[in-house]
Scaffold this active site. Structure first.
Site, PDB file in Angstrom:
ATOM      1  N   SER A 190    -107.484   5.598 -15.814  1.00 19.14           N
ATOM      2  CA  SER A 190    -108.649   4.815 -15.395  1.00 19.14           C
ATOM      3  C   SER A 190    -108.358   3.812 -14.290  1.00 19.14           C
ATOM      4  CB  SER A 190    -109.262   4.090 -16.599  1.00 19.14           C
ATOM      5  OG  SER A 190    -109.987   4.988 -17.408  1.00 19.14           O
ATOM      6  N   TYR A 238    -112.089  14.719 -10.549  1.00 19.24           N
ATOM      7  CA  TYR A 238    -111.929  13.533 -11.385  1.00 19.24           C
ATOM      8  C   TYR A 238    -110.658  13.607 -12.232  1.00 19.24           C
ATOM      9  CZ  TYR A 238    -113.006   9.840 -14.738  1.00 19.24           C
ATOM     10  OH  TYR A 238    -112.937   8.714 -15.535  1.00 19.24           O
ATOM     11  N   VAL A 284    -105.394   4.781 -20.018  1.00 15.19           N
ATOM     12  CA  VAL A 284    -104.932   5.227 -21.338  1.00 15.19           C
ATOM     13  C   VAL A 284    -103.539   5.862 -21.304  1.00 15.19           C
ATOM     14  CG1 VAL A 284    -107.228   5.465 -22.324  1.00 15.19           C
ATOM     15  CG2 VAL A 284    -106.165   7.427 -21.161  1.00 15.19           C
ATOM     16  N   TYR A 322    -111.670  -2.348 -20.372  1.00 15.20           N
ATOM     17  CA  TYR A 322    -112.607  -1.699 -21.291  1.00 15.20           C
ATOM     18  C   TYR A 322    -113.432  -2.759 -22.024  1.00 15.20           C
ATOM     19  CZ  TYR A 322    -109.425   2.218 -20.360  1.00 15.20           C
ATOM     20  OH  TYR A 322    -108.653   3.165 -19.752  1.00 15.20           O
ATOM     21  N   LYS A 359    -110.011   4.535 -11.087  1.00 13.14           N
ATOM     22  CA  LYS A 359    -111.425   4.204 -10.869  1.00 13.14           C
ATOM     23  C   LYS A 359    -111.583   3.096  -9.828  1.00 13.14           C
ATOM     24  CE  LYS A 359    -112.638   5.347 -15.671  1.00 13.14           C
ATOM     25  NZ  LYS A 359    -113.002   4.796 -17.001  1.00 13.14           N
TER      26      LYS A 359
END
Length: 310
Positions: free
Chosen positions: A66, A194, A264, A246, A69
């Site tokens: 992540s 992705y 993660v 998160y 992102k």
């Protein structure tokens, strides 16, 4: 600020944080991540030029997950502008898990609340310009090469395949977004891009150098070049602060107070504004998907060196 010269203290903080790894678990919903050693913890701090301090096995590579992102968001903002990106993705934090679909169903219009949850990240990745998956991924990798000065960085094919084959929830999110005109084009190609984006592989020093550029107004200290426009670097830091950890972002802001993004894989990237960049890898995760020892380590660093931006 000369954190990098404080080798003894940095090593001690890593040793103290290591004790928390036994309270977490490695990610297992992506099979290729389940083989990670739960008891690893490493740290790199970059203060510019050639000033790097490391503790633990910092040349151990891991995937961004992540954290990618944030970088995809920067590229999409450079491609589409703020109006183009935020017409499809919101700017608000959410208390829901990163892979939740509930807000898409209960909010109107059905656009993701922010770019750091999976639905928002899929929408952002969909906006990266290019005529093929390879071209879009190549642009993202070139961007990372420039940020790190490491042109050997690529993606881990095994992890990418593992993620793609188990991406049913993300696939569902993407089709939902397409139904509501948030994303366009072929969903399987979007999922391929992705999952490869999330599987980009770095080490702690690479991560610390990326964090440094973000924290220092998008400028690469060694070349003097502005890699990320100032206003985009500020947007990145804001999302890292409000949404980067998160649904633990609020507590993290109080305890640590550094713009950060986790993945993660167990990675955490922390960007101190006008200060050092920090890269951490500790694959033992808490129940919210953040590195359990990495969180403790950042809390110790923040307190010892007064890094809290608030």
């Amino acid at each position: 600020m000369n954190i990098c010269g404080d080798y003894e203290a940095l090593n001690l903080m890593v040793e103290e944080a290591l004790q928390y790894t036994k309270h977490g678990k490695v990610a297992n919903y992506i099979p290729a991540l389940s083989t990670a050693n739960r008891d690893l913890l490493s740290l790199s701090i970059y203060e510019g030029e050639s000033t790097v301090a490391s503790a633990g096995d910092t040349f151990k590579t891991f995937t961004l997950q992540s954290i990618s992102k944030v970088l995809a968001l920067a590229l999409a903002l450079m491609d589409k502008g703020e109006d183009g990106v935020f017409s499809r993705v919101g700017m608000e934090p959410t208390g829901d898990p990163f892979n939740s679909i509930i807000k898409l169903e209960t909010h109107s219009p059905s656009k993701p609340l922010n770019p750091m949850i999976n639905a928002g990240a899929l929408a952002v990745t969909n906006m990266i310009e290019g005529n093929s998956v390879d071209e879009k991924l190549g642009r993202l990798l070139s961007f990372i090469h420039e940020l790190t000065g490491n042109s050997s960085i690529t993606f881990n094919e095994q992890v990418a395949i593992s993620e793609y084959n188990t991406a049913d929830l993300n696939r569902s999110l993407a089709y939902f977004l397409k139904q509501h005109d948030v994303v366009t084009g072929n969903i399987e190609r979007l999922l391929e891009l992705y999952t490869k984006q999330c599987a980009i592989e770095v080490n702690c020093e690479d991560l610390a150098k990326i964090a440094y550029v973000i924290g220092n107004e998008g400028r690469h200290v060694e070349t003097g070049r502005s890699i990320i426009p100032l206003h985009i670097a500020r947007i990145m830091k804001t999302f890292m602060t409000t949404c980067g950890m998160y649904n633990a972002s609020g507590e993290f802001a109080i305890k640590v107070g550094i713009p950060s993004k986790s993945g993660v894989s167990g990675a955490i990237m922390a960007s101190v504004p006008h200060g050092p960049g920090i890269g951490i890898y500790g694959p033992s995760l808490d129940e919210k998907g953040n590195s359990i020892a990495g969180m403790k380590l950042l809390e110790s660093l923040s307190h010892r060196y007064d890094l809290n931006i608030f």
